[in-house]
Design a protein around this motif. Sequence first.
Motif, PDB file in Angstrom:
ATOM      1  N   PRO A  67      33.858  21.138  -4.795  1.00 11.32           N
ATOM      2  CA  PRO A  67      32.414  20.838  -4.829  1.00 11.32           C
ATOM      3  C   PRO A  67      31.740  21.517  -6.008  1.00 11.32           C
ATOM      4  O   PRO A  67      32.122  22.608  -6.431  1.00 11.32           O
ATOM      5  CB  PRO A  67      31.910  21.389  -3.487  1.00 11.32           C
ATOM      6  CG  PRO A  67      32.905  22.416  -3.099  1.00 11.32           C
ATOM      7  CD  PRO A  67      34.230  21.942  -3.624  1.00 11.32           C
ATOM      8  N   GLY A  68      30.748  20.826  -6.508  1.00 10.03           N
ATOM      9  CA  GLY A  68      30.015  21.370  -7.635  1.00 10.03           C
ATOM     10  C   GLY A  68      29.162  22.555  -7.232  1.00 10.03           C
ATOM     11  O   GLY A  68      28.902  22.799  -6.046  1.00 10.03           O
ATOM     12  N   PRO A  69      28.729  23.321  -8.181  1.00 13.83           N
ATOM     13  CA  PRO A  69      27.887  24.496  -7.872  1.00 13.83           C
ATOM     14  C   PRO A  69      26.529  24.077  -7.336  1.00 13.83           C
ATOM     15  O   PRO A  69      25.880  23.178  -7.879  1.00 13.83           O
ATOM     16  CB  PRO A  69      27.762  25.197  -9.224  1.00 13.83           C
ATOM     17  CG  PRO A  69      27.989  24.129 -10.239  1.00 13.83           C
ATOM     18  CD  PRO A  69      28.959  23.165  -9.629  1.00 13.83           C
ATOM     19  N   ARG A  70      26.120  24.670  -6.255  1.00 13.44           N
ATOM     20  CA  ARG A  70      24.828  24.403  -5.654  1.00 13.44           C
ATOM     21  C   ARG A  70      24.012  25.683  -5.613  1.00 13.44           C
ATOM     22  O   ARG A  70      24.524  26.735  -5.222  1.00 13.44           O
ATOM     23  CB  ARG A  70      24.997  23.862  -4.233  1.00 13.44           C
ATOM     24  CG  ARG A  70      25.682  22.504  -4.173  1.00 13.44           C
ATOM     25  CD  ARG A  70      25.754  22.011  -2.741  1.00 13.44           C
ATOM     26  NE  ARG A  70      26.411  20.713  -2.656  1.00 13.44           N
ATOM     27  CZ  ARG A  70      26.617  20.057  -1.510  1.00 13.44           C
ATOM     28  NH1 ARG A  70      26.202  20.599  -0.364  1.00 13.44           N
ATOM     29  NH2 ARG A  70      27.224  18.881  -1.524  1.00 13.44           N
ATOM     30  N   PRO A  71      22.755  25.620  -5.999  1.00 15.64           N
ATOM     31  CA  PRO A  71      21.932  26.833  -5.965  1.00 15.64           C
ATOM     32  C   PRO A  71      21.615  27.239  -4.532  1.00 15.64           C
ATOM     33  O   PRO A  71      21.410  26.392  -3.653  1.00 15.64           O
ATOM     34  CB  PRO A  71      20.665  26.426  -6.725  1.00 15.64           C
ATOM     35  CG  PRO A  71      20.590  24.940  -6.571  1.00 15.64           C
ATOM     36  CD  PRO A  71      22.015  24.463  -6.526  1.00 15.64           C
ATOM     37  N   LEU A  72      21.605  28.503  -4.292  1.00 13.16           N
ATOM     38  CA  LEU A  72      21.271  29.016  -2.973  1.00 13.16           C
ATOM     39  C   LEU A  72      19.772  28.871  -2.715  1.00 13.16           C
ATOM     40  O   LEU A  72      18.964  28.857  -3.647  1.00 13.16           O
ATOM     41  CB  LEU A  72      21.690  30.481  -2.850  1.00 13.16           C
ATOM     42  CG  LEU A  72      23.192  30.761  -3.000  1.00 13.16           C
ATOM     43  CD1 LEU A  72      23.452  32.261  -2.933  1.00 13.16           C
ATOM     44  CD2 LEU A  72      23.985  30.024  -1.939  1.00 13.16           C
ATOM     45  N   ALA A  73      19.431  28.746  -1.464  1.00 15.60           N
ATOM     46  CA  ALA A  73      18.019  28.622  -1.093  1.00 15.60           C
ATOM     47  C   ALA A  73      17.293  29.934  -1.357  1.00 15.60           C
ATOM     48  O   ALA A  73      17.762  31.011  -0.978  1.00 15.60           O
ATOM     49  CB  ALA A  73      17.891  28.237   0.376  1.00 15.60           C
ATOM     50  N   ILE A  74      16.169  29.848  -2.028  1.00 16.60           N
ATOM     51  CA  ILE A  74      15.354  31.029  -2.345  1.00 16.60           C
ATOM     52  C   ILE A  74      14.348  31.222  -1.222  1.00 16.60           C
ATOM     53  O   ILE A  74      13.560  30.323  -0.922  1.00 16.60           O
ATOM     54  CB  ILE A  74      14.641  30.854  -3.701  1.00 16.60           C
ATOM     55  CG1 ILE A  74      15.672  30.630  -4.813  1.00 16.60           C
ATOM     56  CG2 ILE A  74      13.780  32.064  -4.007  1.00 16.60           C
ATOM     57  CD1 ILE A  74      15.072  30.338  -6.163  1.00 16.60           C
ATOM     58  N   SER A  75      14.372  32.361  -0.608  1.00 19.49           N
ATOM     59  CA  SER A  75      13.492  32.649   0.521  1.00 19.49           C
ATOM     60  C   SER A  75      12.955  34.063   0.378  1.00 19.49           C
ATOM     61  O   SER A  75      13.708  34.992   0.055  1.00 19.49           O
ATOM     62  CB  SER A  75      14.240  32.499   1.851  1.00 19.49           C
ATOM     63  OG  SER A  75      13.403  32.841   2.939  1.00 19.49           O
ATOM     64  N   TYR A  76      11.664  34.209   0.599  1.00 19.59           N
ATOM     65  CA  TYR A  76      10.999  35.496   0.552  1.00 19.59           C
ATOM     66  C   TYR A  76      10.339  35.749   1.906  1.00 19.59           C
ATOM     67  O   TYR A  76       9.807  34.826   2.542  1.00 19.59           O
ATOM     68  CB  TYR A  76       9.940  35.547  -0.555  1.00 19.59           C
ATOM     69  CG  TYR A  76      10.521  35.437  -1.950  1.00 19.59           C
ATOM     70  CD1 TYR A  76      11.038  36.548  -2.608  1.00 19.59           C
ATOM     71  CD2 TYR A  76      10.547  34.208  -2.597  1.00 19.59           C
ATOM     72  CE1 TYR A  76      11.564  36.450  -3.884  1.00 19.59           C
ATOM     73  CE2 TYR A  76      11.077  34.093  -3.872  1.00 19.59           C
ATOM     74  CZ  TYR A  76      11.584  35.213  -4.507  1.00 19.59           C
ATOM     75  OH  TYR A  76      12.106  35.106  -5.771  1.00 19.59           O
TER      76      TYR A  76
END
Length: 282
Positions: A67-76
């Motif tokens: 699988p291609g690289p997927r950005p992680l979900a940004i959560s604050y």
Amino acid sequence: MVRRIASQVHKQSSRLVRAGLIRTPPVWYQAVLEHPPIPLPPREPPSRTSYDSAPPKQRAFVSKKTPGPRPLAISYIEDDIRRQFFRDHPFESFRPRSLTEAGAIEDEHPISGLQWTRLNQRGRNPSPEDAVRFALNLHQAHGLALSDAYAASVAQFRTLRAVQHVATRFAAQQASIAHGARFGPSATARGFAAESAVLEADERRSERLDDSTRLARRRWRMVPLGNGGSSSSSSSGGEWSRGEEYVRLWREGVRPDYSPALTEPIEPTVSTDFIGTLGRRT
């Protein structure tokens, strides 16, 4: 033979024997008639054997692609606190706030971390953003649970808001009584006034439409005309006889004339002076 449920095979065989499609009954036919199978429960599928079931499909070999690289979900955490705060205080989003950006980023307040234990340390009129930052500070710096930190921040924020509201009311009352100050309508009052103006405009527009409808009805009302002097009622006053005059004329064989202007000769409209002038010119 069409495949059927086990409790219906002998019934289908009986129908085929009676129809003559099967001349010699099967060997098991008489035994099954003497000892019929137990009927299946309703909506229960028949039992399948390994012979009846379809052979498993052989899946072709599929190469697994990386699988291609997927950005992680940004959560604050402050986003969750802010979302919950405006869910509990929806009217805070209607308060006016300056969005003018300064030339530099806002400097960090000197009171922060372990020193920030009360919300009023950064002012007695906090904003929603101050309440969110205070809850985050209690959670990260003081080690409180996020729910406890949020509850403490919201409680102090509501207290300061109530104090600010009471102080503003009394200051306005003192200014109006002691110094004769007159305050204009609030934003809520202006909104209600604008709404009332729109409703009144709609009512006036509907009234004008009603007036135009009434005028149109008056303009196009029925005016009874005479029938060339054949009846006394029409010649006297032109009153409507409710159809009695028409029925009387129909019985007498008189055909009413509805277009006297088309049958009468056209009267000359040119004056004699104009005719004399034409004669002199010729």
